[in-house]
Design a protein around this motif. Structure first.
Motif, PDB file in Angstrom:
ATOM      1  N   ALA A  40     -47.479  12.916 -49.580  1.00 41.34           N
ATOM      2  CA  ALA A  40     -47.516  13.361 -50.978  1.00 41.34           C
ATOM      3  C   ALA A  40     -47.413  12.141 -51.893  1.00 41.34           C
ATOM      4  CB  ALA A  40     -46.381  14.336 -51.251  1.00 41.34           C
ATOM      5  N   THR A  72     -46.655  18.611 -59.838  1.00 40.98           N
ATOM      6  CA  THR A  72     -47.353  19.873 -60.080  1.00 40.98           C
ATOM      7  C   THR A  72     -48.471  20.124 -59.080  1.00 40.98           C
ATOM      8  OG1 THR A  72     -48.803  18.769 -61.660  1.00 40.98           O
ATOM      9  CG2 THR A  72     -46.829  19.851 -62.532  1.00 40.98           C
ATOM     10  N   THR A  73     -48.881  19.111 -58.361  1.00 36.89           N
ATOM     11  CA  THR A  73     -49.992  19.277 -57.422  1.00 36.89           C
ATOM     12  C   THR A  73     -49.520  19.450 -55.984  1.00 36.89           C
ATOM     13  OG1 THR A  73     -50.185  16.883 -57.197  1.00 36.89           O
ATOM     14  CG2 THR A  73     -51.558  17.937 -58.868  1.00 36.89           C
ATOM     15  N   THR A  74     -48.252  19.725 -55.800  1.00 35.77           N
ATOM     16  CA  THR A  74     -47.699  19.865 -54.452  1.00 35.77           C
ATOM     17  C   THR A  74     -48.212  21.128 -53.790  1.00 35.77           C
ATOM     18  OG1 THR A  74     -45.692  18.729 -55.146  1.00 35.77           O
ATOM     19  CG2 THR A  74     -45.560  20.028 -53.133  1.00 35.77           C
ATOM     20  N   THR A  75     -48.648  20.989 -52.545  1.00 33.46           N
ATOM     21  CA  THR A  75     -49.081  22.155 -51.776  1.00 33.46           C
ATOM     22  C   THR A  75     -47.973  22.571 -50.815  1.00 33.46           C
ATOM     23  OG1 THR A  75     -50.028  20.858 -49.969  1.00 33.46           O
ATOM     24  CG2 THR A  75     -51.481  21.337 -51.852  1.00 33.46           C
ATOM     25  N   ALA A  76     -48.066  23.795 -50.319  1.00 34.44           N
ATOM     26  CA  ALA A  76     -47.092  24.279 -49.344  1.00 34.44           C
ATOM     27  C   ALA A  76     -47.128  23.412 -48.085  1.00 34.44           C
ATOM     28  CB  ALA A  76     -47.354  25.743 -49.009  1.00 34.44           C
ATOM     29  N   ALA A  77     -48.309  22.983 -47.697  1.00 31.15           N
ATOM     30  CA  ALA A  77     -48.438  22.139 -46.503  1.00 31.15           C
ATOM     31  C   ALA A  77     -47.728  20.801 -46.701  1.00 31.15           C
ATOM     32  CB  ALA A  77     -49.915  21.916 -46.174  1.00 31.15           C
ATOM     33  N   GLU A  78     -47.841  20.212 -47.900  1.00 29.91           N
ATOM     34  CA  GLU A  78     -47.150  18.954 -48.175  1.00 29.91           C
ATOM     35  C   GLU A  78     -45.634  19.148 -48.119  1.00 29.91           C
ATOM     36  OE1 GLU A  78     -50.234  16.629 -51.148  1.00 29.91           O
ATOM     37  OE2 GLU A  78     -48.879  18.144 -51.987  1.00 29.91           O
ATOM     38  N   SER A  79     -45.157  20.232 -48.725  1.00 27.38           N
ATOM     39  CA  SER A  79     -43.716  20.512 -48.706  1.00 27.38           C
ATOM     40  C   SER A  79     -43.208  20.683 -47.285  1.00 27.38           C
ATOM     41  CB  SER A  79     -43.414  21.765 -49.528  1.00 27.38           C
ATOM     42  OG  SER A  79     -43.679  21.524 -50.891  1.00 27.38           O
TER      43      SER A  79
END
Length: 129
Positions: A40, A72-79
């Motif tokens: 990320a 704001t551009t965080t995806t569930a996969a990144e988290s």
């Protein structure tokens, strides 16, 4: 004159051991920061908070930028990937309490629980139900 209880050879060995630990720590911090940036980009801090969703325990993950704002551009996969990285790096951590990971220092700290600002309750005020 103050008598030293340690021998010079022992002090030198302790210094060498300390230097090795410091180099290992620096490598750990650098590797973690690099991997965090690969997952990320722009993330400098990670906050985790245990939650319950649909009667199942979950961990909410917020990736924060340099200004301390959630990305704001965080995806569930990144988290999920970042949380997995932290779990592997800190296998002894108790994830049932809120934590913050700081990439610059490599420190994982426990966050104190405080009431939301909008409630108008001071953080050090006892709440009874």
């Amino acid at each position: 004159m103050h008598h030293q209880s340690t021998q010079p050879g022992l002090r030198a060995a302790q210094a060498v051991h300390g230097a090795r630990r410091a180099r290992a720590r620096a490598r750990f911090v650098n590797v973690m920061a690099r991997q965090l940036q690969e997952i990320a980009p722009g993330t400098v801090r990670v906050r985790t908070v245990p939650i319950t969703m649909n009667d199942r325990p979950r961990t909410w993950v917020a990736l924060l930028d340099l200004s301390g704002c959630a990305m704001t551009t965080t995806t569930a996969a990144e988290s999920r990937a970042v949380f997995g990285l932290l779990c592997r790096a800190f296998p002894e951590a108790d994830w049932s309490c809120p934590r913050t990971y700081t990439a610059a220092t490599g420190d994982l700290t426990v966050d104190p629980l405080t009431p939301p600002f909008g409630l108008g309750i001071a953080a050090n005020t006892a709440i009874s139900w």
